[in-house]
Design an enzyme around this catalytic site. Sequence first.
Site, PDB file in Angstrom:
ATOM      1  N   GLY A   1       0.716  -1.183   0.055  1.00  0.00           N
ATOM      2  CA  GLY A   1       0.132  -0.010   0.093  1.00  0.00           C
ATOM      3  C   GLY A   1       0.776   1.200   0.042  1.00  0.00           C
ATOM      4  O   GLY A   1       1.902   1.389   0.838  1.00  0.00           O
TER       5      GLY A   1
ATOM      6  N   ARG B   1       0.941  -5.165  -5.811  1.00  0.00           N
ATOM      7  CA  ARG B   1       0.955  -6.312  -4.989  1.00  0.00           C
ATOM      8  C   ARG B   1       1.259  -7.428  -6.023  1.00  0.00           C
ATOM      9  O   ARG B   1       0.853  -7.650  -7.136  1.00  0.00           O
ATOM     10  CB  ARG B   1      -0.573  -6.562  -4.572  1.00  0.00           C
ATOM     11  CG  ARG B   1      -1.184  -5.218  -4.169  1.00  0.00           C
ATOM     12  CD  ARG B   1      -1.219  -5.423  -2.492  1.00  0.00           C
ATOM     13  NE  ARG B   1      -1.982  -4.306  -1.996  1.00  0.00           N
ATOM     14  CZ  ARG B   1      -1.807  -3.664  -0.636  1.00  0.00           C
ATOM     15  NH1 ARG B   1      -0.910  -4.215   0.017  1.00  0.00           N
ATOM     16  NH2 ARG B   1      -2.361  -2.654  -0.157  1.00  0.00           N
TER      17      ARG B   1
ATOM     18  N   ASP C   1       4.486  -4.474   6.045  1.00  0.00           N
ATOM     19  CA  ASP C   1       4.804  -5.779   6.507  1.00  0.00           C
ATOM     20  C   ASP C   1       4.915  -6.799   5.457  1.00  0.00           C
ATOM     21  O   ASP C   1       5.945  -7.517   5.423  1.00  0.00           O
ATOM     22  CB  ASP C   1       3.284  -6.261   7.392  1.00  0.00           C
ATOM     23  CG  ASP C   1       3.796  -7.505   8.164  1.00  0.00           C
ATOM     24  OD1 ASP C   1       4.752  -7.555   8.978  1.00  0.00           O
ATOM     25  OD2 ASP C   1       2.924  -8.420   8.252  1.00  0.00           O
TER      26      ASP C   1
ATOM     27  N   THR D   1       3.865   2.772   5.651  1.00  0.00           N
ATOM     28  CA  THR D   1       2.863   2.415   5.536  1.00  0.00           C
ATOM     29  C   THR D   1       1.806   3.050   6.594  1.00  0.00           C
ATOM     30  O   THR D   1       2.190   3.397   7.872  1.00  0.00           O
ATOM     31  CB  THR D   1       2.469   0.909   6.040  1.00  0.00           C
ATOM     32  OG1 THR D   1       1.069   0.556   6.483  1.00  0.00           O
ATOM     33  CG2 THR D   1       3.035   0.486   7.257  1.00  0.00           C
TER      34      THR D   1
ATOM     35  N   ASP E   1      -0.817   2.170   8.271  1.00  0.00           N
ATOM     36  CA  ASP E   1      -1.153   1.373   9.375  1.00  0.00           C
ATOM     37  C   ASP E   1      -0.263   1.455  10.528  1.00  0.00           C
ATOM     38  O   ASP E   1      -0.731   1.221  11.706  1.00  0.00           O
ATOM     39  CB  ASP E   1      -1.226   0.076   8.871  1.00  0.00           C
ATOM     40  CG  ASP E   1      -2.335  -0.120   7.820  1.00  0.00           C
ATOM     41  OD1 ASP E   1      -3.263   0.642   7.264  1.00  0.00           O
ATOM     42  OD2 ASP E   1      -2.030  -1.096   6.831  1.00  0.00           O
TER      43      ASP E   1
ATOM     44  N   ASP F   1       1.929  -0.655  11.467  1.00  0.00           N
ATOM     45  CA  ASP F   1       1.803  -1.785  12.050  1.00  0.00           C
ATOM     46  C   ASP F   1       2.949  -2.783  11.804  1.00  0.00           C
ATOM     47  O   ASP F   1       3.207  -3.711  11.913  1.00  0.00           O
ATOM     48  CB  ASP F   1       0.875  -2.626  11.571  1.00  0.00           C
ATOM     49  CG  ASP F   1       0.779  -2.792   9.920  1.00  0.00           C
ATOM     50  OD1 ASP F   1       1.455  -2.076   9.544  1.00  0.00           O
ATOM     51  OD2 ASP F   1      -0.078  -3.535   9.498  1.00  0.00           O
TER      52      ASP F   1
ATOM     53  N   ARG G   1      -5.827  -1.660   9.071  1.00  0.00           N
ATOM     54  CA  ARG G   1      -5.877  -3.048   8.948  1.00  0.00           C
ATOM     55  C   ARG G   1      -5.975  -3.790  10.301  1.00  0.00           C
ATOM     56  O   ARG G   1      -6.939  -3.483  11.046  1.00  0.00           O
ATOM     57  CB  ARG G   1      -4.423  -3.761   8.356  1.00  0.00           C
ATOM     58  CG  ARG G   1      -4.656  -3.851   7.022  1.00  0.00           C
ATOM     59  CD  ARG G   1      -3.714  -4.872   6.470  1.00  0.00           C
ATOM     60  NE  ARG G   1      -3.247  -4.536   5.146  1.00  0.00           N
ATOM     61  CZ  ARG G   1      -2.571  -5.298   4.461  1.00  0.00           C
ATOM     62  NH1 ARG G   1      -1.946  -6.532   4.857  1.00  0.00           N
ATOM     63  NH2 ARG G   1      -1.934  -4.838   3.356  1.00  0.00           N
TER      64      ARG G   1
HETATM   65  P1  ATP Z   1       0.606  -2.465   3.480  1.00  0.00           P
HETATM   66  O1  ATP Z   1       0.609  -2.813   4.831  1.00  0.00           O
HETATM   67  O2  ATP Z   1       0.450  -0.967   3.508  1.00  0.00           O
HETATM   68  O3  ATP Z   1      -0.687  -2.912   2.596  1.00  0.00           O
HETATM   69  P2  ATP Z   1       2.292  -4.205   2.694  1.00  0.00           P
HETATM   70  O4  ATP Z   1       3.847  -3.979   2.226  1.00  0.00           O
HETATM   71  O5  ATP Z   1       2.269  -5.056   3.694  1.00  0.00           O
HETATM   72  O6  ATP Z   1       1.814  -2.821   2.808  1.00  0.00           O
HETATM   73  P3  ATP Z   1       1.365  -6.396   0.920  1.00  0.00           P
HETATM   74  O7  ATP Z   1       0.516  -6.529  -0.141  1.00  0.00           O
HETATM   75  O8  ATP Z   1       0.987  -7.384   1.998  1.00  0.00           O
HETATM   76  O9  ATP Z   1       1.758  -5.052   1.256  1.00  0.00           O
HETATM   77  O10 ATP Z   1       2.727  -6.889   0.455  1.00  0.00           O
HETATM   78  C1  ATP Z   1       3.297  -6.177  -0.565  1.00  0.00           C
HETATM   79  C2  ATP Z   1       4.170  -7.073  -1.426  1.00  0.00           C
HETATM   80  O11 ATP Z   1       5.409  -7.578  -0.620  1.00  0.00           O
HETATM   81  C3  ATP Z   1       3.254  -8.667  -1.912  1.00  0.00           C
HETATM   82  O12 ATP Z   1       2.676  -8.054  -3.061  1.00  0.00           O
HETATM   83  C4  ATP Z   1       4.711  -9.221  -2.253  1.00  0.00           C
HETATM   84  O13 ATP Z   1       4.929  -8.891  -3.665  1.00  0.00           O
HETATM   85  C5  ATP Z   1       5.467  -9.153  -1.349  1.00  0.00           C
HETATM   86  N1  ATP Z   1       5.386 -10.036  -0.302  1.00  0.00           N
HETATM   87  C6  ATP Z   1       4.356 -10.186   0.779  1.00  0.00           C
HETATM   88  N2  ATP Z   1       4.484 -10.986   1.470  1.00  0.00           N
HETATM   89  C7  ATP Z   1       5.585 -11.888   1.199  1.00  0.00           C
HETATM   90  C8  ATP Z   1       6.322 -12.918   1.521  1.00  0.00           C
HETATM   91  N3  ATP Z   1       5.866 -13.817   2.779  1.00  0.00           N
HETATM   92  N4  ATP Z   1       7.540 -13.218   0.950  1.00  0.00           N
HETATM   93  C9  ATP Z   1       7.948 -12.389  -0.081  1.00  0.00           C
HETATM   94  N5  ATP Z   1       7.299 -11.403  -0.492  1.00  0.00           N
HETATM   95  C10 ATP Z   1       6.227 -10.971   0.048  1.00  0.00           C
END
Ligand code: ATP
Length: 320
Positions: free
Chosen positions: A11, A72, A103, A125, A127, A129, A171
């Site tokens: 995000g 994503r 995260d 982020t 959030d 978090d 979240r």
């Molecule tokens: P927000 O909390 O703001 O939504 P975020 O970074 O948590 O941000 P996610 O969609 O959960 O958003 O993760 C972003 C990207 O990180 C995913 O689309 C994927 O490419 C990568 N990713 C997520 N989980 C994993 C994992 N376990 N191992 C490797 N890459 C990952």
Amino acid sequence: MKRIAVLTSGGDAPGMNAAIRAVVRKALYEGMEVFGINYGYAGLVAGDIRQLHHNDVGDMISRGGTFLYSARYPEFATEEGQLKGIEQLKKFGIEGLVVIGGDGSYRGALALTKHGYPTIGLPGTIDNDIPGTDFCIGFDTAINTVLDSLDKIRDTATSHVRTFIVEVMGRNAGDIALWAGVSGGAEQIIIPEKEFDMAEVATKITEGREKGKKHTIIVLAEGVMNGNKFAEELYKFGDYHARVTVLGHVQRGGSPTARDRVLASQFGARAVDYLKEGKGGLCLGIVNNEIIASDIIDTLEKGSHRPNVALYKLNQEISN
Ligand code: ATP
């Protein structure tokens, strides 16, 4: 290291551009070359990579969103995806990577670290978090956006003697609700980290009215339930003229606050310092007002995020 890259993932959050700018400008200041990767891990695997120069980050510090775009890309959770990403980095002669995100993005950075590729995570982020930091890039802007809305809602709530349920993002974390709720003088804050009892919510509204309050503002974290469901449940205890406002994605946009810009600049520059020294496997944070670096494996595998729940008690004492 002489050649590094930066990407934003997950995000988007206000201040990501300021962080990219800091990475680019600090790297150039240190005589390094810096590359930008579009669309997060999706662009990394696809090789959507270009060199960034001084002017590419001009006029970026005040802009919300991320000019490197975000995506994503669940395929990055597979070893195949991760190895393809590392192959692309090597093809461009890139020796270290800065990942700005939440995260999930940190999980990607962790995977690269475990494959031996020097990576540094910056917490970005709204959030808030992520373990290992008190504050993430974008959080301050988001709570100020919510606060602005709460101030406006208060005007109309008072005029009509209404109860407003304001659903905010976060979240599974209650940080946005807590900080916006306290700063906005919300009568009640409902967060996932604290149990709540709807009968008590209703009683507090009644008590507030008896004290002469003209409105009730309830800030509800999305991780608890959605605002309409909350209103339905509340209605079982009486008609409090409840209205629901779901703030949604406005919370993700906007020009970053001074605080977010400064934090992003500090994180971005510090990440370059570490990569210049050849150090990866870290994530940066601000803890007790100090910028710190911690081991990304330890932080993600052993650490957990905990919001400042003292704010919850404070609000109960001063706002109803
Ligand atoms: P927000 O909390 O703001 O939504 P975020 O970074 O948590 O941000 P996610 O969609 O959960 O958003 O993760 C972003 C990207 O990180 C995913 O689309 C994927 O490419 C990568 N990713 C997520 N989980 C994993 C994992 N376990 N191992 C490797 N890459 C990952």
